[in-house]
Design an enzyme around this catalytic site. Structure first.
Site, PDB file in Angstrom:
ATOM      1  N   HIS A 156     -52.239  14.255 -51.367  1.00 35.63           N
ATOM      2  CA  HIS A 156     -51.661  13.018 -50.380  1.00 35.63           C
ATOM      3  C   HIS A 156     -52.788  12.163 -50.292  1.00 35.63           C
ATOM      4  O   HIS A 156     -52.969  11.754 -48.950  1.00 35.63           O
ATOM      5  CB  HIS A 156     -50.855  13.411 -49.269  1.00 35.63           C
ATOM      6  CG  HIS A 156     -49.528  13.153 -49.217  1.00 35.63           C
ATOM      7  ND1 HIS A 156     -48.809  13.019 -48.318  1.00 35.63           N
ATOM      8  CD2 HIS A 156     -48.720  12.910 -50.307  1.00 35.63           C
ATOM      9  CE1 HIS A 156     -47.330  12.629 -48.747  1.00 35.63           C
ATOM     10  NE2 HIS A 156     -47.588  12.619 -49.801  1.00 35.63           N
ATOM     11  N   HIS A 163     -48.155   8.711 -60.755  1.00 36.61           N
ATOM     12  CA  HIS A 163     -47.740   9.866 -60.002  1.00 36.61           C
ATOM     13  C   HIS A 163     -46.712  10.855 -60.706  1.00 36.61           C
ATOM     14  O   HIS A 163     -46.641  12.164 -60.530  1.00 36.61           O
ATOM     15  CB  HIS A 163     -47.370   9.367 -58.583  1.00 36.61           C
ATOM     16  CG  HIS A 163     -47.265  10.483 -57.482  1.00 36.61           C
ATOM     17  ND1 HIS A 163     -48.455  10.872 -56.971  1.00 36.61           N
ATOM     18  CD2 HIS A 163     -46.649  11.090 -56.915  1.00 36.61           C
ATOM     19  CE1 HIS A 163     -48.307  11.740 -55.937  1.00 36.61           C
ATOM     20  NE2 HIS A 163     -46.877  11.862 -55.963  1.00 36.61           N
ATOM     21  N   HIS A 202     -54.009   8.980 -50.943  1.00 34.75           N
ATOM     22  CA  HIS A 202     -53.608   7.465 -50.572  1.00 34.75           C
ATOM     23  C   HIS A 202     -52.799   7.237 -49.268  1.00 34.75           C
ATOM     24  O   HIS A 202     -53.497   6.600 -48.458  1.00 34.75           O
ATOM     25  CB  HIS A 202     -52.858   6.633 -51.554  1.00 34.75           C
ATOM     26  CG  HIS A 202     -53.611   6.607 -53.036  1.00 34.75           C
ATOM     27  ND1 HIS A 202     -53.663   7.634 -54.067  1.00 34.75           N
ATOM     28  CD2 HIS A 202     -54.658   5.795 -53.543  1.00 34.75           C
ATOM     29  CE1 HIS A 202     -54.099   7.336 -54.910  1.00 34.75           C
ATOM     30  NE2 HIS A 202     -55.023   6.310 -54.888  1.00 34.75           N
ATOM     31  N   TYR A 261     -47.162  10.864 -65.087  1.00 33.97           N
ATOM     32  CA  TYR A 261     -48.479  11.467 -65.843  1.00 33.97           C
ATOM     33  C   TYR A 261     -48.814  10.710 -67.057  1.00 33.97           C
ATOM     34  O   TYR A 261     -49.239  11.377 -68.081  1.00 33.97           O
ATOM     35  CB  TYR A 261     -48.241  12.944 -65.971  1.00 33.97           C
ATOM     36  CG  TYR A 261     -48.175  13.685 -64.880  1.00 33.97           C
ATOM     37  CD1 TYR A 261     -49.048  14.215 -64.177  1.00 33.97           C
ATOM     38  CD2 TYR A 261     -46.812  14.122 -64.452  1.00 33.97           C
ATOM     39  CE1 TYR A 261     -48.924  14.771 -63.122  1.00 33.97           C
ATOM     40  CE2 TYR A 261     -46.545  14.806 -63.484  1.00 33.97           C
ATOM     41  CZ  TYR A 261     -47.623  15.242 -62.648  1.00 33.97           C
ATOM     42  OH  TYR A 261     -47.538  15.932 -61.593  1.00 33.97           O
ATOM     43  N   ARG A 268     -41.801  22.002 -49.484  1.00 35.79           N
ATOM     44  CA  ARG A 268     -40.432  21.858 -49.940  1.00 35.79           C
ATOM     45  C   ARG A 268     -40.290  22.062 -51.489  1.00 35.79           C
ATOM     46  O   ARG A 268     -39.380  22.542 -52.210  1.00 35.79           O
ATOM     47  CB  ARG A 268     -40.045  20.392 -49.766  1.00 35.79           C
ATOM     48  CG  ARG A 268     -39.562  20.205 -48.183  1.00 35.79           C
ATOM     49  CD  ARG A 268     -38.707  18.753 -47.976  1.00 35.79           C
ATOM     50  NE  ARG A 268     -39.309  17.776 -48.672  1.00 35.79           N
ATOM     51  CZ  ARG A 268     -40.369  16.891 -48.058  1.00 35.79           C
ATOM     52  NH1 ARG A 268     -40.520  16.994 -46.925  1.00 35.79           N
ATOM     53  NH2 ARG A 268     -40.684  15.969 -48.623  1.00 35.79           N
ATOM     54  N   ASP A 269     -41.501  21.728 -52.168  1.00 35.37           N
ATOM     55  CA  ASP A 269     -41.737  22.139 -53.600  1.00 35.37           C
ATOM     56  C   ASP A 269     -41.642  23.682 -53.755  1.00 35.37           C
ATOM     57  O   ASP A 269     -40.851  24.265 -54.759  1.00 35.37           O
ATOM     58  CB  ASP A 269     -43.201  21.732 -54.324  1.00 35.37           C
ATOM     59  CG  ASP A 269     -43.056  20.387 -54.655  1.00 35.37           C
ATOM     60  OD1 ASP A 269     -41.950  19.795 -54.878  1.00 35.37           O
ATOM     61  OD2 ASP A 269     -44.065  19.676 -54.438  1.00 35.37           O
TER      62      ASP A 269
END
Lengths: 231, 743
Positions: free
Chosen positions: B94, B47, B96, B50, B115-116
């Site tokens: 999102h 996650h 999982h 990479y 927030r990103d």
């Protein structure tokens, strides 16, 4: 005209109201943080939509205790106009400035869509620029907009001509199908006994430009301006 | 290593291999302690690190003259859009968490992506959601679907950011393993661009927002980087975070107050997302080329007795890290106080390239940033799954053609993959912030930029079925269709954010799909001149050993120069002419490859979708040229369900029927009606503009065919004659019917 647009933590229609009042209508407007306790000098108070305090506990239940609310009550008692939109309507009910309550939508879902409103009365600061029976189109966006009041209150609202807007179909017929949230008698907006405090669930500030799908919200803001001009 | 600690169990919990552990020991020259190993687990997870995708991602073009921040540089990509404005763009999965706890999983997906965008100093303008579920006939899929939609609405509505679009597909391949990709777009004045860089020795690290709790520990490592989380619901539920959108709303306003009104007080803003404080500190330090020192004793908690390990790896939501310029701590603290947001100074920027974690007087971790951010990179080997080869080889020409094309069209309109998405989007606030120009359900959403004639169009696209059958073509088609979607609203494609969702990359069959999809996307991006400026990879999307369809989600943003002159949905008038730009109407049977028609007929996916990128480019250029001339009243992309569905959707949208003169549908009329050949756009022109349109299309080298005239209240197309009323009945309410069907 000088507007105070009240900002509680979690309010989100503050920018929209401020933008429409200043950029489109050329009025003076300030974003007023909820800790301010003085609203002297403002002609009209706007309680905008949003999720004040996250709607935690119950929409409007915490915001009504915010410091600014004393000044809002004073402003209303002085007979000056107060308009509560969406969460603002909920806060006005929680604060006792308007009767009744806004319950969870009948179908239990949040609902955002364009609706039609029939203007029921025009002798108040908010609809004086409309004609009785006129149909306005604007969006709603709420999860708790089902207006409820006990039978006596409802009766007095009707008798005193205080139901300002009802949800209707495009032709102005007040039908069950046109009711987006299960409000009693399709009620979308009411005023207090004196007629200077309006609460409405739909968002007139989102219907002020043809580019965004409609301009009918301008009738409400222009009513306020006309009312102020005639006073 | 802490005495008595079970290293094997910890490695399993954070999903690192023994070989990776050995590599850590070798590079450090010692064994890591428990806290340090947890930090490695987070940053060396798929996650965050990479590991299995980096090699492939490098193949995607990410540069263009208008790109201000490219892929992988920051929390989101940023492009210049003109008149001093920039737009930030990012999608994140999102999957999982949503498979385990759909409401909170989806809600915190929205919170994270917002927030990103915020970390770039951008005001979040709109949210889109690209969703995939298993069929609604299964109760668990209904639960997941309703929960995810509820979570997106619950969070986004409270935040006051409109949710304006996205996608929704239902396929058996996503049963129990839904895909939930949230996209956010924001705008900022060019000179207010913020970098998430911890630099300048002595500058202060300030943690703002929510208290840190035990939620979300091992989200990045344990949850997002392994297969089959659904088999372990109860055990993994604590790895799902719980959102507080109210606090996030305050964070948005406070951070923008800081970034737009007081930029001189700080040097950077970093989101706390996957891997929490660990990733935030390490990534910010890596970008700044510096080190950081953090004292976790100063981190405000919402729970007692948390260990250093838990504080460093908590994924509690609604937190941001502000890198405050030395000497401005008081001002920044006051600003957050004014917005009624808790804050704490937790550390400082150092010059030694290390992350030192202290718990009061004790040092609990000390690691070189360079090692933490340099996970092993794996290059997989792909192998075509035999069932794909078999599905491709099936003869499309011998498929039985539907007996009643009108009934088939109604069945397609009622298909969950095509029907109206009103049930979903009416639960989302679509218009707050007063920028939403077209109503939900259009080919793309359009958000105006106040005070300018500019607007941004945005759409997401990605067909897992096509990618399953032919990853290269499927990947390229996702890019091409997303571009056509924004073009339908008069926008010039500008930038892409991609969400790449696959199964386990360690399996050759999955890797083959992954490599093909990325290569296909790269080819299309080059052919159409669109850079990929940000993205996200979600791997290990598998349940019971079965991977989801390889699913790229292409989020594509386009620029509209004059929002007052766009082709608007709902603006057609009786008598307007409808043209098909692109190939057709007669199509070969191969165009049914991977089509919705096959699904409606109860057939497994088969065939092989086709795409000619040169033709696609010519069609897109022709459409934009015609729009620039002002001769396009409205437009609609032709995709799933083919020409018949596209025309039906156009008729329903415009509230007008269509009279089509006899059309040559060729030897395979069902393919011509329902085949899904790409590179096709329906254009509606006012009467009399047809000749000009045809000349423009021909000048661009794009085929064009007159289809008919809008009017009346029925769609008449070849063998089909259907009143608008019966089409609307099929199209509207199909999701409600599927949800209410007996279980």
């Amino acid at each position: 005209m000088r507007f105070a647009v009240i900002v509680f933590p979690g309010t989100w229609s503050d920018y929209d109201c401020h933008y429409v009042l200043t950029s489109i209508l050329g009025q003076e407007a300030d974003l007023v943080w909820h800790r301010q306790t003085d609203l002297a000098g403002y002609d009209c108070v706007v309680l905008p939509g949003g999720f004040s305090y996250g709607d935690y506990l119950r929409p409007g239940a915490i915001a009504r205790f915010s410091p600014v609310m004393e000044a809002v009550v004073k402003h209303a008692q002085a007979g000056r106009p107060v308009i509560g939109i969406c969460n603002g309507f909920q806060i006005l009910c929680e604060a006792g400035l308007l009767p009744g309550a806004l319950l969870r939508n009948e179908h239990l879902q949040y609902r955002c869509q364009w609706v039609h409103l029939r203007v029921e009365v025009c002798h108040n600061p908010f609809t004086v620029a409309c004609s009785p029976g006129q149909v306005l189109r604007m969006p709603i966006s709420h999860g708790e907009g089902r207006y409820y009041a006990d039978p006596e209150t409802l009766d007095s609202l009707k008798r005193e001509g205080r139901i300002v807007f009802r949800y209707c179909d495009p032709k102005g017929e007040v039908t069950r199908q046109a009711n987006p949230n299960g409000s009693l008698e399709n009620i979308a907006g009411i005023v207090n006994r004196e007629g200077n405090v309006l609460g409405m669930m739909p968002h007139p500030e989102r219907a002020c430009e043809a580019l965004l799908g409609g301009e009918d919200g301008l009738f409400i803001w222009r009513s306020l301006l006309r009312w102020a001009g005639s006073c | 290593m802490a005495p008595g600690m079970d290293r094997e169990r910890l490695l399993e919990a954070i999903a690192l291999t023994r070989a990776e552990y050995q590599l850590i020991v070798q590079r450090l020259g010692r064994h890591p302690n428990e806290v340090e190993l947890g930090m490695f687990g987070a940053l060396w997870s798929e996650h965050c690190g990479y590991k299995h995708s980096k090699v492939l991602l490098r193949r995607l073009p990410s540069q263009a003259p208008w790109v201000a921040v490219g892929r992988g540089e920051e929390n989101a990509g940023v492009v210049r859009v003109g008149q001093g404005w920039c737009a930030a763009l990012k999608v994140e999965s999102h999957n999982h968490p949503s498979a385990i706890e759909p409401y909170q999983g989806a809600a915190t997906g929205v919170g994270g992506i917002v927030r990103d965008i915020l970390a770039m100093g951008a005001r979040p303008l709109a949210i889109l959601d690209s969703l995939r579920f298993g069929p609604l006939s299964h109760p668990r899929n209904r639960y997941l679907f309703a929960g995810v939609v509820g979570g997106i609405g619950g969070y986004g509505n409270c935040l006051g950011i409109p949710t304006v679009g996205g996608e929704l597909y239902f396929e058996e391949a996503y049963s129990h393993n839904p895909l939930v990709n949230a996209l956010c777009m924001g705008i900022l004045p060019e000179e207010r661009l913020v970098r998430a860089r911890a630099q300048g020795e002595g500058n202060t690290l300030m943690l703002v927002g929510a208290g840190t709790g035990r939620d979300g520990i091992h989200g990045a490592s344990g949850l997002a980087s392994r297969t089959d989380p659904t088999g372990r619901f109860e055990e993994l539920r604590p790895a799902v975070q719980v959102g507080d959108p109210f606090l996030e709303k305050l964070l948005v306003e406070a951070c923008l107050d800081l970034a737009w009104n007081h930029p001189q007080w700080m040097v950077g803003i970093q989101d706390l997302g996957a891997a929490g404080l660990t990733a935030a500190c390490v990534e910010a330090a890596a970008r700044g080329g510096a080190g950081v020192e953090v004292d976790i004793a100063r981190v405000p908690r919402r729970e007692e007795g948390m260990t250093p390990y838990e504080v460093m790896l908590s994924e509690s939501q609604e937190r941001m890290l502000i890198i405050v310029r030395q000497g401005y701590e008081e001002q920044v603290g006051r600003l957050f106080q004014r917005w009624e947001i808790p804050w704490a100074i937790i550390g400082k920027v150092t010059g030694d390239g290390l992350i030192r974690v202290k718990d009061g007087p004790y040092e609990v971790a000390c690691l070189p940033i360079s090692i933490l951010t340099d996970p092993p990179i794996y290059e997989g080997a792909g192998d075509m799954p035999p069932e794909v080869a078999a599905a491709r080889a099936m003869d499309m020409a011998s498929l039985p053609s539907p007996e009643d094309p009108a009934a088939t069209l109604l069945a397609l309109l009622a298909s969950p993959n095509i029907c109206s998405r009103r049930w979903v989007y009416q639960q989302y606030d679509q218009s707050v912030l007063n920028n939403t120009v077209v109503e939900a359900g259009a080919d793309a959403a359009v958000l105006r930029i106040k005070g300018t004639p500019l607007a941004l169009a945005i759409a997401t696209d990605g067909n897992g079925r096509y990618c399953y059958l032919d990853p290269q073509v499927g990947g390229a088609m996702a890019v091409a269709e997303a571009a056509r979607n924004v073009i339908c609203l008069g926008a010039r494609p500008l930038a892409i954010t991609d969400g790449l969702n696959f199964g386990s990359p360690e399996r050759p069959h999955v890797y083959w799909h992954m490599e093909g999809v990325i290569d296909g996307m790269a080819q299309a991006c080059r052919a159409l001149g669109i850079p990929v400026v940000s993205g996200n990879v979600s791997l290990y999307n598998e349940t019971g050993g079965q991977a989801v369809y390889p699913t790229p989600v292409v989020g594509l943003m386009g620029l509209i120069e004059d929002v007052y002159r766009i082709p608007r949905p709902g603006s057609a008038k009786p008598g307007d002419e409808v043209y098909l730009l692109g190939p057709g109407p007669a199509l070969p049977p191969q165009s049914l490859g991977g089509s919705e028609l096959l699904a409606v007929m109860g057939l497994a996916p088969r065939g092989r979708p086709q795409l000619d990128l040169q033709l696609e480019d010519r069609v897109q250029k022709a459409a934009l040229a015609a729009m620039k001339e002002g001769i396009v009243r409205t437009a609609h992309d032709c995709s799933e369900g083919g020409l018949a569905v596209a025309l039906a959707e156009l008729c329903l949208r415009e509230g007008l029927g269509l009279e089509a003169p006899p059309l040559d549908l060729g030897p395979y009329p069902h393919a011509s009606l329902f085949g899904e050949a790409p590179s096709r756009i329906l254009l509606v022109t006012p009467p009399g503009a047809g000749d000009k349109l045809k000349a423009l299309a021909q000048a661009c080298g794009a085929p064009i065919t007159y289809l008919g005239r809008l009017g009346g209240s029925a769609l008449r197309l070849g063998p089909i004659a259907l009143p608008l009323g019966s089409m609307a009945q099929a199209y509207e309410g199909a999701i409600e019917r599927a949800l209410q069907a007996p279980r």
